[in-house]
Design a protein around this motif. Sequence first.
Motif: not given
Length: 266
Positions: A130, A132, A135, A170, A172-173, A176, A195-196, A199
């Motif tokens: 992932i 960020l 995102i 994506e 959901s990140i 969350s 998701a949480y 991450t």
Amino acid sequence: MDIIQRNFFRLLRSGVLNEYESLEPMSNFKWNRLFQIIKVQGVEDIALKGIKNHTYDENANIPKPLVDTLLDVEVEPADQSLPQMCNSILRKRLKKIQSEERHHIDASMTTLDLLNIIVKNTESILNSGISLKYISEIGSFLRTRGDKVDFVKLDNWLSSLHIQRMAQLEGSILISVFGFEEDEIPFVKKVEKSAYKLTIQTLARTEKETAKEWNFRQSNIGFVHNNSKVLRRNLRRSIRYIDYAPIETVSNLIHNFAKSLSEIEE
């Protein structure tokens, strides 16, 4: 989520979304740890904006030498190339969407831009985990241009590319850890519970995975040795995300495996 992670996301939300939530005071050691995460995630420019937004935050006891390291970072220009997919059939479908949308009577280039960001995120997740930074691009896009997106068309494209659930992860990140509301992200039909956790696992990484790490190495007498650590990591990542984009995940794994083998001959 510990204090380092909470402050990290507060800086990101401030830098990306201009949202303000007072930081929590930390020791120099913890600020150093937070800046390590900033560098690993490549979000120096976002974090710097967030820090500037907290100039008058009494709790922002960030050591100045750390802030100075962000000032020295050269921001890489945005990659203007269109994202691709590994699976040959899906790659052709994506290219067709990218090349033909502008010629349709109901063309929506804004929707195409969002699709490309989602695909770019998918590519990044499958190859290095992932991001960020990427995102946050989805979050910024939705807040500034989301009202111009044709989400029905986007859903059809995601379905044809078999990445609906990856896109949902994506989104959901953003929900969350970035504080988005579900109704802000119509392509999220159900918030992904993982998701949480995924991450937070990303933040626990302390070193960047680099493309220069060799997967296979050939000895002078012709035997092939493999970097088992990198291979295991790639396999674990593929297993972790295979439910979200089965076809593309398997194709990506095979592609990277074949690429590693081909490099033996070079």
